[in-house]
Design an enzyme around this catalytic site. Structure first.
Site, short mmCIF file in Angstrom:
data_model
loop_
_atom_site.label_atom_id
_atom_site.label_comp_id
_atom_site.label_asym_id
_atom_site.label_seq_id
_atom_site.Cartn_x
_atom_site.Cartn_y
_atom_site.Cartn_z
N TYR C 174 35.79 22.22 -48.34
CA TYR C 174 35.66 21.13 -47.37
C TYR C 174 34.19 20.86 -47.10
O TYR C 174 33.55 21.58 -46.34
CB TYR C 174 36.33 21.52 -46.05
CG TYR C 174 37.84 21.48 -46.07
CD1 TYR C 174 38.54 21.12 -47.22
CD2 TYR C 174 38.58 21.78 -44.92
CE1 TYR C 174 39.93 21.08 -47.23
CE2 TYR C 174 39.95 21.73 -44.92
CZ TYR C 174 40.63 21.38 -46.08
OH TYR C 174 42.00 21.33 -46.09
N LYS C 207 41.86 23.71 -52.84
CA LYS C 207 42.39 22.81 -51.83
C LYS C 207 41.27 21.87 -51.40
O LYS C 207 40.23 22.34 -50.91
CB LYS C 207 42.91 23.61 -50.64
CG LYS C 207 43.49 22.75 -49.54
CD LYS C 207 43.78 23.57 -48.29
CE LYS C 207 44.07 22.64 -47.12
NZ LYS C 207 44.07 23.36 -45.82
#
Lengths: 309, 309, 309, 309, 309
Positions: C174, C207
């Site tokens: 992220y 992810k």
């Protein structure tokens, strides 16, 4: 001693934990006048490190002596006694086996400058706890401090070692530091959050402060208000903190802070009880009173937790 | 729980020992119906390893189940329950914190040949004891066996580790092997000697067998006879064994062996009491009876040790 | 269970990896309603740490309880359930072996000040994963943060240990922090870059967030525009992220962020599917709905990934 | 996969064990055609080490190939496949995650002389099990051998490490050696004793041989006869072995030995089922038949354990 | 250098092995005149340790010099050169990177008494192999020796370390000792068994002796005869040994023993080739000839393995 159903129910929440840890939790829960009720009163005496001796002990000079605290906890029938290494060691032999102890393994102090960061020093180890027979280690974290990452990493490592060796972990989760306003330190959203983080890091017992209905975090404030989370009373706030501790699957005890009037202490306890909390951790409000007063107050607290007052 | 003066007196004999070990001894001494008297009854269930399951459990088939023994020890109000790892683990979660346990860390078996040496396998560790919350390790030595030096060195090493971590050590000191005649295994000079060696290796609790007035070692026999050491009664022999355990500074419990008549068990207990011994370790004589009988017998033993029978 | 050809094909991309890690990936890929399709839906519940309990659980108060999430993941037939240590432990015994779990080993929180740095605390270990039977560790990195170097070095070290012990590694990549603008956090060039870095550090599952067609980095923007990289649709952007994950040799799952309308969630899933992504990691959009709604939505997502909706 | 009540009941007997170990037991119990029934069939292929390749594989030459055994176990829907390191590794990548495996960590061989002692070499480690994704280690002990003490100490140490890392332990408890007569190797008193010792050393799954009604130990023989322990049928003997495995709190599987007629194998399975045993570990009787025969026989065994044959 | 399909096929049998080990195997298989064929000739020079210098080197005094052997292996285009630490180190700098080397890490000697046990000393380590750039360790086991358990445990431990560090393992599996008759040392049942055990312990390359049609083990003899296993020719016996090495999934090289006539060496090689073996390990038969002869013989062997002679 046969564990009561209430205690067995609490223990069953600690899934997959070593029997050694469960035995230590059981011993605390079954000890003293609240033994078997699932409620706890813990005597913490680490304020000498945090605030210095005069502010801590002088209101009741007998309390300069470590033996005083052991004896107070025993005489009042409390569940456990928590303190730093030196203080516990000073009575460890005399009182061995007579009261469950919690070794406070990190410590703050008031001599540190404003630039030092809100942090605590690690002042004892799991091996120390084993050696002196403490059933648990106690560790303070400061969520919101710029030192929080380090503190989190320290306790996670110590908890792993402690649990493997059958020693329970109590986390004092006290938000303070750069990310927290003064009002925020006791805001309900912050308190519930502090409990949640302690639970997620694997605390067996969580210690937080009673909170106000202040909401510090704007994003959280929105949710509390839109969803109408009840934070109007102390009991409601305690309940919310219990929910935030894995839906009550973890033992949570609440501290009251600086010495105050006895009625106020009783009100706190009733709120903790009514909100489903597990009990009080009560230091200055007990040992800064003279012993007779303290025993009377602690006896009343027992009555409150037993639903008799 | 407040330790009685009697218990505090006993604990004071363990000079310089870690508070962790003393706390474990205190918990055993304060637990159950004899709690606080300085007397102990321990339930040992390691015969399944030593004699096989049928000889051990079948007289009372309910006793095949590990939970049976935990429950028996709790219901009878005994001080502690001792067993090998697999047996303790099978109830470690259900009974966590409800009764002090002693993890038997070495084990004999009856399948070994005559050439294998009188030895036991080390079948658990101090770390296992911590993990499952056992308050003590139990270790058998065979003074007189050609394997004795190895066994001594094993327990000395384990005791050192255990004590540092706050775990007490119980030594089962059972003379047998190449240096011991059949009669010698229960001879008073040999029993007293076995107690002395266990004490000198640092046992916190010593377990020996009740002895006969036989004297095996010629050099010793001469002294017993010339100096008129009283070994004429079981109580006198118990007293002599207590003297041999650092003048009674160590807790000594006595075992009775295979199942026998209840009266004989009571007589043994009275002799132990009258000789100043600390109590009984009583396995087959309790769990091979049905539970009602066992509870009645153990209740009677409690009365004897309390001086009421 | 026999692995399908599709799953075997995916596993063959993890060249030279230990069979232990491949077995864990296989178990996730073969589990639940998408078992065998090469597609995955993972339930992540680490928002309590990141956003606090009220914002996370209160929309659906049943979700305060860790068991709720285990049960939701099982009932919906998801591939895996990811959470921090305390939350996983609270159901580790009850649900042992019933659903693959991913232990989130670092954690962010919203109480940290602006001066604290964009970082996460390491709150669990590979040994914890082994002990509680988690098949993978999950770790968040913040590419673009001034703390990124430290975070990279932490996960690289943990991945090495995990892989040797047969535990897979999921990296939450992220981008945020000093090097990233607000719009840049979801820019396609930044997302693809984040995927690439996770892959290069050895992630087994990556992810990332779904992205916009914004391009943050000027040098990159030039290339995207000059070479006409298709980033016009979400599916095209997913495809570009898959290309950026070693040409699709690594499993990539996409997160959707805060709770939103169901149709929007379905559109996301169709884009992920059409772009060749491996699936969704869907937390708040599932557990913040009531259970019936959540099951219905997750069922629809399964249908989408199976090409039936 | 949702564990059945039967499986959950079995798992609950492993009190205080790490969730990692329970997950591995759950995976074995839920896998294959007997998944969920609490019954197990395990394929063990370690005879190549013990008896040499020709005696082991040549009756069905396809079985020289390690892949043959993986495929057989998968096609027959067995619960697990057990083998030494080299054999498991030879298919570890191809079959990763497709069938629970048990890494046999010690091995006997037929080339050892009469003076070498009845012992096995430790030929793999817990780290190997983790690396190749095996859910359990398998270890053979020889109660009655003069090497038994060493073997016991080896497995106790390995089990401790394995359990902490979430790997289960299967003990093959095969009495042989200096203390055991030829007939005694399969005597019921010896078999029950072997099961008891494995259980007391912490085995999660115990593997013993089916026994005869011979009684080898004179002291035990007396008890069996006086107390009328029923050992008249194979089912009765299985029941007695289950009782001897902590009153059925441990999973016990039985081996049949050398290849024999199919009807005899079925009779064995019915006796195991009727006596409450958990299943069969069946090597030579499966892989020494051609594959069609083997699948037909294993299918019939599944039916027997499911109560349909 | 591009690996041939043949070599890639061989490497694919080493499932789940570290790429580091596979790279070392690939380098040996692709090196020299047999590079890419899947066949190997290895020069082993450890006889100086086993038989003393005069017996080893004096037939060709130039061979006293370690450089001689490096140069011979390079000039003859062999796949690898194996020797003890001191010998390899003596040319390690000069020949660094020019020929794959195998560090022999244990060594026998002829000065040991008959009572010393058939054992070898561990004389080098995996770290030594890394330091000097050896691609593999070589280790001798003596199945049938009363020291075999210890030797097995040593190599299993070393192999684990070596493989993790990307070093291949060659096991010299030579049955001898208390359990083996003189004829049995080269019996086919014993040779095949030795290969099987090496494979099960994880050898990447197995070295055994060519065998006779003698059958030593009575139980095995029965099977060979009843099932008509073809052991009538050397090629048939080589094939049986390959079958016994995980159905040919492991590289097996055969040694010829003491110096003998060249034709006999060629016949051996043809049998190895025709039986599907991977090649020869040929020491005394090469370096005890003068260099021209040796190069001529080795050239002829290359031709044989290439199917041209």
């Amino acid at each position: 001693m046969r564990a009561t159903r209430t205690v067995q129910k609490i223990l069953s929440n600690y899934e997959g934990e070593t029997p050694g840890v469960k035995a230590k939790l059981c011993q605390m829960l079954m000890h003293g006048k609240l033994g078997g009720t699932g409620k706890m009163i813990i005597l913490p005496v680490d304020q000498g490190f945090e605030h210095g001796p005069a502010r801590t002990y002088n209101a009741n000079p007998a309390s300069y002596d470590p033996h005083y605290h052991y004896q107070l906890a025993i005489d009042a029938g409390l569940n456990a006694f928590a303190a730093p290494l030196g203080l516990l060691e000073a009575g460890a032999d005399t009182f061995a086996g007579q009261i469950p102890t919690i070794l406070k393994v990190n410590s703050a102090n008031s001599l540190m400058s404003g630039t030092a960061g809100k942090d605590q020093a690690v002042t004892a180890s799991v091996d120390d706890a084993l050696r002196i027979g403490a059933g648990a280690i106690g560790f303070t974290i400061y969520p919101g401090s710029d030192c929080a990452v380090d503190m989190f990493e320290e306790i996670v490592e110590m908890r792993k070692e402690a649990a493997a060796k059958g020693v329970a972990t109590v986390i004092w989760s006290y938000s303070r530091g750069e990310g927290i306003t003064k009002e925020g330190e006791t805001a309900i959203d912050v308190a519930a959050y502090a409990a949640q983080m302690a639970a997620l890091m694997g605390a067996h017992i969580i210690k937080i402060k009673l909170s106000t209905d202040h909401l510090m975090l704007p994003e959280a404030k929105k949710v509390y208000e839109e969803q109408g989370i009840d934070i109007s009373t102390q009991a409601a706030r305690v309940k919310h903190c219990m929910d935030s501790s894995l839906a009550g699957r973890r033992i949570v005890v609440f501290s009251g802070g600086a010495k105050k009037g006895a009625d106020s202490v009783y009100d706190d306890a009733r709120a903790i009880r009514d909100g489903g909390g597990n009990g009080s951790i009560i230091g200055r409000n007990s040992f800064q009173r003279d012993k007779a007063d303290a025993l009377s107050m602690l006896g009343k607290l027992v009555d409150i937790y037993r639903g008799k007052a």
